[in-house]
Design a protein around this motif. Structure first.
Motif, mmCIF file in Angstrom:
data_model
loop_
_atom_site.group_PDB
_atom_site.id
_atom_site.type_symbol
_atom_site.label_atom_id
_atom_site.label_comp_id
_atom_site.label_asym_id
_atom_site.label_seq_id
_atom_site.Cartn_x
_atom_site.Cartn_y
_atom_site.Cartn_z
ATOM 1 N N PHE A 36 1.024 -1.384 -0.368
ATOM 2 C CA PHE A 36 -0.140 -0.050 -0.394
ATOM 3 C C PHE A 36 1.459 1.190 -0.173
ATOM 4 O O PHE A 36 2.413 1.341 0.762
ATOM 5 C CB PHE A 36 -0.778 0.385 1.349
ATOM 6 N N ASN A 37 0.377 2.341 -0.601
ATOM 7 C CA ASN A 37 0.882 3.814 -0.970
ATOM 8 C C ASN A 37 0.606 4.659 0.333
ATOM 9 O O ASN A 37 1.204 5.664 -0.050
ATOM 10 C CB ASN A 37 1.347 4.112 -1.893
ATOM 11 N N LYS A 42 0.505 5.007 4.706
ATOM 12 C CA LYS A 42 0.871 3.284 5.438
ATOM 13 C C LYS A 42 -0.945 3.436 6.363
ATOM 14 O O LYS A 42 -1.102 2.058 6.922
ATOM 15 C CB LYS A 42 1.734 4.336 6.185
ATOM 16 N N SER A 43 -1.722 4.181 6.704
ATOM 17 C CA SER A 43 -2.730 3.667 7.655
ATOM 18 C C SER A 43 -3.393 3.079 6.755
ATOM 19 O O SER A 43 -4.419 1.768 7.218
ATOM 20 C CB SER A 43 -3.579 5.039 7.360
ATOM 21 N N ASN A 44 -3.915 2.718 5.316
ATOM 22 C CA ASN A 44 -4.555 1.843 4.434
ATOM 23 C C ASN A 44 -3.273 0.498 5.006
ATOM 24 O O ASN A 44 -4.575 -0.642 5.183
ATOM 25 C CB ASN A 44 -4.566 1.962 3.339
ATOM 26 N N ALA A 45 -2.391 -0.014 4.891
ATOM 27 C CA ALA A 45 -1.664 -1.081 5.338
ATOM 28 C C ALA A 45 -2.368 -1.945 6.942
ATOM 29 O O ALA A 45 -2.862 -3.100 7.545
ATOM 30 C CB ALA A 45 -0.758 -0.832 4.696
ATOM 31 N N LYS A 46 -2.175 -0.265 7.449
ATOM 32 C CA LYS A 46 -2.266 -0.810 9.012
ATOM 33 C C LYS A 46 -4.398 -1.754 8.836
ATOM 34 O O LYS A 46 -4.452 -2.171 10.032
ATOM 35 C CB LYS A 46 -2.432 0.715 10.162
ATOM 36 N N ARG A 47 -5.067 -0.155 8.332
ATOM 37 C CA ARG A 47 -6.729 -1.220 7.987
ATOM 38 C C ARG A 47 -6.791 -2.442 7.662
ATOM 39 O O ARG A 47 -7.240 -2.787 8.296
ATOM 40 C CB ARG A 47 -6.816 -0.143 7.643
ATOM 41 N N PHE A 48 -5.807 -2.860 6.300
ATOM 42 C CA PHE A 48 -6.222 -3.839 5.963
ATOM 43 C C PHE A 48 -5.558 -5.293 6.733
ATOM 44 O O PHE A 48 -6.584 -6.119 7.180
ATOM 45 C CB PHE A 48 -5.063 -3.854 4.523
ATOM 46 N N ALA A 49 -4.520 -4.562 7.681
ATOM 47 C CA ALA A 49 -3.961 -5.416 8.423
ATOM 48 C C ALA A 49 -4.910 -5.819 9.941
ATOM 49 O O ALA A 49 -4.844 -6.760 10.908
ATOM 50 C CB ALA A 49 -2.253 -5.055 9.206
ATOM 51 N N LYS A 50 -5.714 -4.432 10.390
ATOM 52 C CA LYS A 50 -6.281 -4.786 11.522
ATOM 53 C C LYS A 50 -7.688 -5.952 10.910
ATOM 54 O O LYS A 50 -8.173 -6.534 11.789
ATOM 55 C CB LYS A 50 -7.050 -3.300 11.667
ATOM 56 N N GLN A 51 -7.961 -5.300 9.826
ATOM 57 C CA GLN A 51 -9.104 -6.450 9.053
ATOM 58 C C GLN A 51 -8.879 -8.399 9.043
ATOM 59 O O GLN A 51 -9.878 -8.526 9.396
ATOM 60 C CB GLN A 51 -9.480 -6.295 7.885
ATOM 61 N N LEU A 52 -7.176 -8.276 8.582
ATOM 62 C CA LEU A 52 -7.110 -9.440 8.225
ATOM 63 C C LEU A 52 -7.211 -10.084 10.202
ATOM 64 O O LEU A 52 -7.431 -11.506 10.002
ATOM 65 C CB LEU A 52 -6.039 -9.447 7.711
ATOM 66 N N ALA A 53 -6.745 -9.281 10.681
ATOM 67 C CA ALA A 53 -6.550 -10.004 12.202
ATOM 68 C C ALA A 53 -7.979 -10.105 12.330
ATOM 69 O O ALA A 53 -7.740 -11.483 13.134
ATOM 70 C CB ALA A 53 -5.610 -8.957 12.261
ATOM 71 N N GLY A 54 -9.084 -9.407 12.533
ATOM 72 C CA GLY A 54 -10.497 -9.459 12.953
ATOM 73 C C GLY A 54 -10.261 -10.732 12.757
ATOM 74 O O GLY A 54 -11.823 -11.448 13.644
ATOM 75 N N LYS A 55 -10.380 -11.985 11.614
ATOM 76 C CA LYS A 55 -10.773 -12.645 11.082
ATOM 77 C C LYS A 55 -10.465 -13.912 11.796
ATOM 78 O O LYS A 55 -11.463 -14.934 11.803
ATOM 79 C CB LYS A 55 -10.063 -12.863 9.598
ATOM 80 N N GLU A 74 6.209 2.769 0.411
ATOM 81 C CA GLU A 74 5.072 1.382 0.435
ATOM 82 C C GLU A 74 5.392 0.958 1.356
ATOM 83 O O GLU A 74 6.181 0.680 1.678
ATOM 84 C CB GLU A 74 5.158 0.547 -1.142
ATOM 85 N N TRP A 75 4.033 0.208 2.206
ATOM 86 C CA TRP A 75 4.265 -0.779 3.708
ATOM 87 C C TRP A 75 3.252 -1.777 3.358
ATOM 88 O O TRP A 75 2.870 -2.068 2.054
ATOM 89 C CB TRP A 75 3.418 0.411 4.404
ATOM 90 N N TYR A 76 4.777 -3.111 3.717
ATOM 91 C CA TYR A 76 3.456 -4.449 3.760
ATOM 92 C C TYR A 76 2.313 -4.194 4.684
ATOM 93 O O TYR A 76 2.739 -4.000 5.813
ATOM 94 C CB TYR A 76 4.310 -5.594 3.848
#
Length: 231
Positions: free
Chosen positions: A4-5, A7-20, A38-40
């Motif tokens: 993600f270009n 950083k906040s979007n990458a963190k939001r995606f990780a939060k959604q992924l961890a919530g599953k 860019e961030w993973y």
């Protein structure tokens, strides 16, 4: 793995992924490279969860505990086989296990024999060892050499007593013309306020009558009257 270009979007995606998946936590995104914009996504997993295996959805889309997840690296290493100490010693020393046991018994027998030695036996055992201390003859020879050196060179001259700052001030102001404030500062290497306080306070309390003499066109001179110096 998607980056993600923002950083906040990458963190939001990780939060959604961890919530599953229970037990997983969204962590700070990992930059693609130092200085890159860019961030993973990054997911943290406790050791108990790691032992059960990471879901494929997480390993394919995010870093796990700071690095891309590698199932082979995460797998526990197989336990090392038990080592036969006596067999290993025999292999290195080219001895059979029976010979190792025999040698061990012989060493134990030597240790028991050493504990039973009398003082005379111990003295005889170390008689051939080099001495660790000087003999009386060697000590006396060194003392004689020192006495001869002192007789030839003579005793060392005594060190002159070190002159104190207070004595230096008394010496300077006891001269016929006394000393200027600059000369006193140079002689004592004191700051001006320290020197003034010492002259006005300490010296006068000790009974020294310090007089200030001002001559037109010259610096003020500090001196002790000649009568007091002679006394």
């Amino acid at each position: 793995m998607k980056s993600f270009n923002v950083k906040s979007n990458a963190k939001r995606f990780a939060k959604q992924l961890a919530g599953k998946f229970p037990g997983y936590i969204a962590d700070e995104p990992v930059p693609v490279s130092p200085g890159a914009r860019e961030w993973y996504p990054h997911v943290a997993a406790p050791s108990k969860v790691l032992a059960e295996g990471i879901p494929a959805d997480i390993t394919a889309a995010a870093f796990v505990n700071g690095r891309p997840y590698n199932a082979e690296a995460a797998a526990p290493e197989p336990a090392a086989p038990a080592v036969d100490i006596e067999a290993e010693v025999a292999k290195v020393a080219d001895m059979t296990p029976a010979e190792v046991v025999t040698a061990t018994k012989a060493n134990k027998a030597k240790a028991r024999a050493a504990r039973k030695m009398t003082p005379a036996d111990m003295k005889a055992a170390v008689a051939d060892l080099p001495p660790t201390k000087s003999t009386p003859e060697e000590i006396e020879a060194r003392r004689e050499a020192r006495r001869q050196r002192i007789a030839t060179e003579g005793p060392k001259p005594a060190k002159a007593p070190k002159q104190t700052k207070a004595a230096k001030i008394i010496e300077l102001v006891s001269r016929e013309n006394g000393a200027t404030f600059a000369e006193l500062m140079e002689g004592t290497e004191w700051q001006a306020h320290t020197l003034r306080g010492y002259i006005a306070g300490t010296l006068r309390k000790k009974g020294h009558n310090i007089v200030c003499r001002k001559i037109k066109g010259e610096e003020t001179r500090y001196l002790i009257p000649a009568a007091e110096v002679e006394a």
